[in-house]
Design an enzyme around this catalytic site. Structure first.
Site, PDB file in Angstrom:
ATOM      1  N   GLY A 193       0.848  -1.185   0.000  1.00 30.17           N
ATOM      2  CA  GLY A 193       0.000   0.000   0.000  1.00 30.17           C
ATOM      3  C   GLY A 193       0.879   1.229   0.000  1.00 30.17           C
ATOM      4  O   GLY A 193       1.969   1.234  -0.581  1.00 30.17           O
ATOM      5  N   CYS A 194       0.439   2.243   0.672  1.00 32.14           N
ATOM      6  CA  CYS A 194       1.168   3.511   0.712  1.00 32.14           C
ATOM      7  C   CYS A 194       2.595   3.307   1.201  1.00 32.14           C
ATOM      8  O   CYS A 194       2.816   2.814   2.301  1.00 32.14           O
ATOM      9  CB  CYS A 194       0.441   4.490   1.620  1.00 32.14           C
ATOM     10  SG  CYS A 194       1.314   6.046   1.823  1.00 32.14           S
ATOM     11  N   PHE A 195       3.551   3.719   0.390  1.00 34.06           N
ATOM     12  CA  PHE A 195       4.943   3.490   0.771  1.00 34.06           C
ATOM     13  C   PHE A 195       5.386   4.356   1.946  1.00 34.06           C
ATOM     14  O   PHE A 195       6.370   4.049   2.598  1.00 34.06           O
ATOM     15  CB  PHE A 195       5.912   3.599  -0.394  1.00 34.06           C
ATOM     16  CG  PHE A 195       5.813   4.807  -1.289  1.00 34.06           C
ATOM     17  CD1 PHE A 195       5.438   6.054  -0.840  1.00 34.06           C
ATOM     18  CD2 PHE A 195       6.124   4.666  -2.628  1.00 34.06           C
ATOM     19  CE1 PHE A 195       5.377   7.145  -1.685  1.00 34.06           C
ATOM     20  CE2 PHE A 195       6.070   5.749  -3.491  1.00 34.06           C
ATOM     21  CZ  PHE A 195       5.690   7.004  -3.010  1.00 34.06           C
ATOM     22  N   TRP A 196       4.654   5.418   2.253  1.00 34.86           N
ATOM     23  CA  TRP A 196       4.999   6.217   3.431  1.00 34.86           C
ATOM     24  C   TRP A 196       4.963   5.354   4.693  1.00 34.86           C
ATOM     25  O   TRP A 196       5.774   5.511   5.585  1.00 34.86           O
ATOM     26  CB  TRP A 196       4.014   7.366   3.642  1.00 34.86           C
ATOM     27  CG  TRP A 196       3.961   8.408   2.587  1.00 34.86           C
ATOM     28  CD1 TRP A 196       4.884   8.685   1.616  1.00 34.86           C
ATOM     29  CD2 TRP A 196       2.905   9.353   2.402  1.00 34.86           C
ATOM     30  NE1 TRP A 196       4.470   9.735   0.847  1.00 34.86           N
ATOM     31  CE2 TRP A 196       3.252  10.170   1.306  1.00 34.86           C
ATOM     32  CE3 TRP A 196       1.709   9.588   3.064  1.00 34.86           C
ATOM     33  CZ2 TRP A 196       2.450  11.201   0.861  1.00 34.86           C
ATOM     34  CZ3 TRP A 196       0.894  10.614   2.617  1.00 34.86           C
ATOM     35  CH2 TRP A 196       1.271  11.414   1.521  1.00 34.86           C
TER      36      TRP A 196
END
Length: 184
Positions: free
Chosen positions: A19-22
């Protein structure tokens, strides 16, 4: 320290989409043996994709992190264990608030050994019945990895309030706490 071993470390890569790489960068940052962790894009056909192309699903890439690590200090199995504790591997349509192919979970293996280790890891998780639904995380051979734009690098440090709100409000934080609170 065992002085009989060679002191020149080797380096391997691990590439995970979650999902979101953050949200995928911080869990690995302080781990001994991790040399670097870089958010980026992989798995697609478009050369030099941009964030805008990826999030709109126009490049075929997934948001991912690529980890350079010393396997003499941290094993691929340990990295996989941390990976599983950051995602919902049963969601075929994305992760938490982020929907679409670009946000699915996937392991991009860099060797046959990594592929076999990842397959065994999935089998072990399935047998432990940690998740109520089947694991749908995909395994792909590693492909070209494109480093994300500078403002995505260490986003959690550059924008801690936004990052923490995003992680909490997306549902990721509650999911992780609920699934793993009694498993560690």
């Amino acid at each position: 320290m065992n002085t009989h071993k060679a002191t020149t470390p080797t380096t391997e890569l691990a590439t995970f989409a979650g999902g979101c790489f953050w949200c995928m960068e911080p869990p690995f940052k302080e781990l001994d043996g991790v040399l670097s962790i870089i958010p980026g894009y992989t798995g697609g056909i478009t050369k030099n994709p941009t964030y805008e192309m990826v999030i709109k699903g126009k490049s075929g890439h997934l948001e991912a992190v690529q980890i350079a690590f010393n396997p003499n200090i941290v094993t691929y199995e340990e990295l996989l264990s941390i990976y599983w504790q950051q995602i919902d591997p049963t969601d075929p349509d994305g992760q938490f608030a982020d929907r679409g192919f670009q946000y699915i979970t996937a392991i991009f293996y860099h060797s046959k050994k990594q592929q076999q280790t990842a397959q065994k890891s999935i089998q072990n998780l399935t047998e432990k019945k940690i998740f109520k639904k089947p694991i749908v995380t995909k395994l792909f051979p590693a492909s070209e990895f494109y480093i994300a734009e500078e403002y995505h690098q260490e986003y959690y440090k550059k924008n801690p309030i936004h990052y923490n709100n995003y992680k909490r409000l997306s549902g990721r934080e509650d999911f992780i706490n609920t699934i793993w609170k009694n498993k560690k």
